[in-house]
Enzyme design. Sequence first.
Site, PDB file in Angstrom:
ATOM      1  CG  HIS A 171      -2.042  -1.017   1.109  1.00 44.15           C
ATOM      2  ND1 HIS A 171      -3.327  -0.679   0.796  1.00 44.15           N
ATOM      3  CD2 HIS A 171      -2.038  -2.370   1.241  1.00 44.15           C
ATOM      4  CE1 HIS A 171      -4.081  -1.768   0.760  1.00 44.15           C
ATOM      5  NE2 HIS A 171      -3.315  -2.820   1.029  1.00 44.15           N
ATOM      6  CG  ASP A 383       0.024   9.365   0.639  1.00 41.89           C
ATOM      7  OD1 ASP A 383      -0.072   8.204   1.052  1.00 41.89           O
ATOM      8  OD2 ASP A 383      -0.624  10.313   1.110  1.00 41.89           O
TER       9      ASP A 383
HETATM   10  C1  GDG Z   1      -2.130   3.965   3.334  1.00 42.18           C
HETATM   11  C2  GDG Z   1      -1.094   4.601   2.391  1.00 42.18           C
HETATM   12  C3  GDG Z   1      -2.761   4.477   0.543  1.00 42.18           C
HETATM   13  C4  GDG Z   1      -9.075  10.068   7.562  1.00 42.18           C
HETATM   14  N1  GDG Z   1      -9.588  10.811   8.545  1.00 42.18           N
HETATM   15  C5  GDG Z   1     -10.775  10.285   8.879  1.00 42.18           C
HETATM   16  C6  GDG Z   1     -11.005   9.193   8.062  1.00 42.18           C
HETATM   17  N2  GDG Z   1      -9.934   9.080   7.263  1.00 42.18           N
HETATM   18  C7  GDG Z   1      -9.761   8.051   6.234  1.00 42.18           C
HETATM   19  C8  GDG Z   1      -9.837   8.670   4.858  1.00 42.18           C
HETATM   20  C9  GDG Z   1      -9.062   7.666   4.034  1.00 42.18           C
HETATM   21  C10 GDG Z   1      -8.054   7.102   5.023  1.00 42.18           C
HETATM   22  O1  GDG Z   1      -8.467   7.478   6.321  1.00 42.18           O
HETATM   23  C11 GDG Z   1      -6.658   7.660   4.786  1.00 42.18           C
HETATM   24  O2  GDG Z   1      -6.159   7.048   3.636  1.00 42.18           O
HETATM   25  P1  GDG Z   1      -4.916   7.622   2.820  1.00 42.18           P
HETATM   26  O3  GDG Z   1      -4.796   6.858   1.573  1.00 42.18           O
HETATM   27  O4  GDG Z   1      -5.121   9.077   2.594  1.00 42.18           O
HETATM   28  O5  GDG Z   1      -3.639   7.445   3.754  1.00 42.18           O
HETATM   29  P2  GDG Z   1      -3.019   6.279   4.739  1.00 42.18           P
HETATM   30  O6  GDG Z   1      -3.829   6.126   5.962  1.00 42.18           O
HETATM   31  O7  GDG Z   1      -1.609   6.710   4.989  1.00 42.18           O
HETATM   32  O8  GDG Z   1      -3.080   4.900   3.909  1.00 42.18           O
HETATM   33  C12 GDG Z   1      -1.800   5.391   1.313  1.00 42.18           C
HETATM   34  C13 GDG Z   1      -3.660   3.724   1.498  1.00 42.18           C
HETATM   35  O9  GDG Z   1      -2.908   3.047   2.509  1.00 42.18           O
HETATM   36  C14 GDG Z   1      -4.530   2.698   0.765  1.00 42.18           C
HETATM   37  O10 GDG Z   1      -3.773   1.841  -0.029  1.00 42.18           O
HETATM   38  O11 GDG Z   1      -3.546   5.275  -0.300  1.00 42.18           O
HETATM   39  O12 GDG Z   1      -0.862   5.949   0.418  1.00 42.18           O
HETATM   40  O13 GDG Z   1      -0.195   5.448   3.131  1.00 42.18           O
HETATM   41  O14 GDG Z   1      -9.891   6.635   3.584  1.00 42.18           O
HETATM   42  O15 GDG Z   1     -11.189   8.788   4.546  1.00 42.18           O
HETATM   43  N3  GDG Z   1     -12.129   8.464   8.109  1.00 42.18           N
HETATM   44  C15 GDG Z   1     -13.062   8.834   9.033  1.00 42.18           C
HETATM   45  N4  GDG Z   1     -12.868   9.870   9.899  1.00 42.18           N
HETATM   46  C16 GDG Z   1     -11.758  10.618   9.859  1.00 42.18           C
HETATM   47  O16 GDG Z   1     -11.598  11.542  10.666  1.00 42.18           O
HETATM   48  N5  GDG Z   1     -14.209   8.153   9.106  1.00 42.18           N
END
Ligand code: GDG
Length: 498
Positions: A171, A383
């Site tokens: 990921h 990322d």
């Molecule tokens: C890893 C990789 C890759 C955030 N704040 C809240 C909330 N979120 C959810 C978002 C999103 C998720 O968390 C964050 O996903 P990201 O992709 O932006 O980042 P990572 O957590 O670092 O994820 C990344 C991912 O894995 C998938 O393969 O894209 O690059 O680092 O879904 O919506 N959700 C809720 N409340 C919040 O306050 N409900």
Amino acid sequence: MSDSEEELTIVSNRLPVVLNRCGTDWQVDPGTGGLVQAMNPILTENGGCWVGWPGVTKEEGTGWKPGLEQVSADSGYELEHVVLTQEQLEGFYEGYANSVVWPLFHGFPDRCEFRPQFYRAYGEVNDRFAEVIAARMGRGGFVWIHDYHLFEAARRLRQKGFRGRTAFFLHIPFPSVENFSKLPWREELLSDLLHYDLVGFQTRRDLHHFETCVEGLGLATAEKREQGLRRFDLGARVVEAGAFPIGIDYEDFARRARSETVTQRVEELRGDLGDCQVVLGVDRLDYSKGLLHRLRAYEQTLERHPELCEEVVLFQLVVPSRENVAEYQALKEEFDREVGRINGRFSTAGWQPIHYRYNRVGPQELSAMYRMASVGLVTPLRDGMNLVSKEYCASQVDEDGVLVLSEFAGAAEQLERGAIVVNPYDISQTAQALYRAITMPGDERRQRMRRIRQVVAESDVYHWAESFLTRARLREETVQRVVGSEVDKFAMPERRGL
Ligand code: GDG
């Protein structure tokens, strides 16, 4: 049971559940998020299992087990837990996974702590996972392992006699050969990945880095195949690698954004913010997300364009993460200080330039934030994909928002034609892009947003899971299975000594 209906075992560091202690009892709720959403239909239809750590250590007891069994019964597939001690967790999770692999793979080698005891703990925990998987699966079946916590799972599974198919999806980004080569256990890590039948990355860039590392360190030569796939011929065994960009549940985000509750909440939030244009940031607290660079770019935008004061606000949601790691606490303190300084510098009687929330919010509140924002400011320094950028677009049901996106987010490979792409290290360029986004005419906004929404809709999380699984299953027909001592083709002398 035909091949396409074959039972699937998913393995990830964390089980898809949320555990909360209520006095002496535990409340166990099903997890949310893209991966769970994508896997749910596949696991419930064909039967299957999810293996992972439940989120509490051995020392905290097992009072959560009945709750876990209930969630498992309700979801229609099994949840198999791996118990870890506090000590194992520290070395494996906080140590090797988050103080070695995470910084190195995100391009911060100076933040790495290459301690042999971390690597040993990582091996021990991967072995524990392999034991639990093998106990459930026996010698055959299909297992899909997720992410950087479990590089060694396939090798260790094979050592336990497993002869089924193994697939892996990373990921996070895969680093360039310059950065990767700094890892003291670099050959071991590559050889561990080469024990899988299929290895998936988020982007073509990650795939290219992997290929360069495998070739550069002399482990195998890549052969180009259809659909950008790479094939490494290891003699009795063939490994495939490819780019499978992860998506989101587009329909779910779009539907929620249109709902009555969210529409009302958007009005309330807009009212609270004095009808300013909202620039939105949503990030886990992490140095890879470029939070401090983003604040500087926003500050520079206000400095250069004072007419934006009282017209624009930066709404930043920071989600607590890895709170017991000192580095993350220091980042939070610095971020808080910078927000205070910028607010102190520009605020007027009725206006504050930055609205900052440090908490986790529910899905509807998050949807309302996405929908109300005129600009989605997504500027990670690195990322794997960045789902926030895709969720923002899916929630832009009025199609009038602009996405400003870092070129170092995996999502840039897919969204570059509609987003304004920036180098987040270049503060001045990011400030200019932000100004352009804020002042972009309606027609151009809609045209761009429509274009990216289409990409996000077409390559959603179901498409991602389907294409990965199809590839993993196709391989059965073309690949000879690993036998006997072939497993140890890459056994490392150093590893044997550990
Ligand atoms: C890893 C990789 C890759 C955030 N704040 C809240 C909330 N979120 C959810 C978002 C999103 C998720 O968390 C964050 O996903 P990201 O992709 O932006 O980042 P990572 O957590 O670092 O994820 C990344 C991912 O894995 C998938 O393969 O894209 O690059 O680092 O879904 O919506 N959700 C809720 N409340 C919040 O306050 N409900």
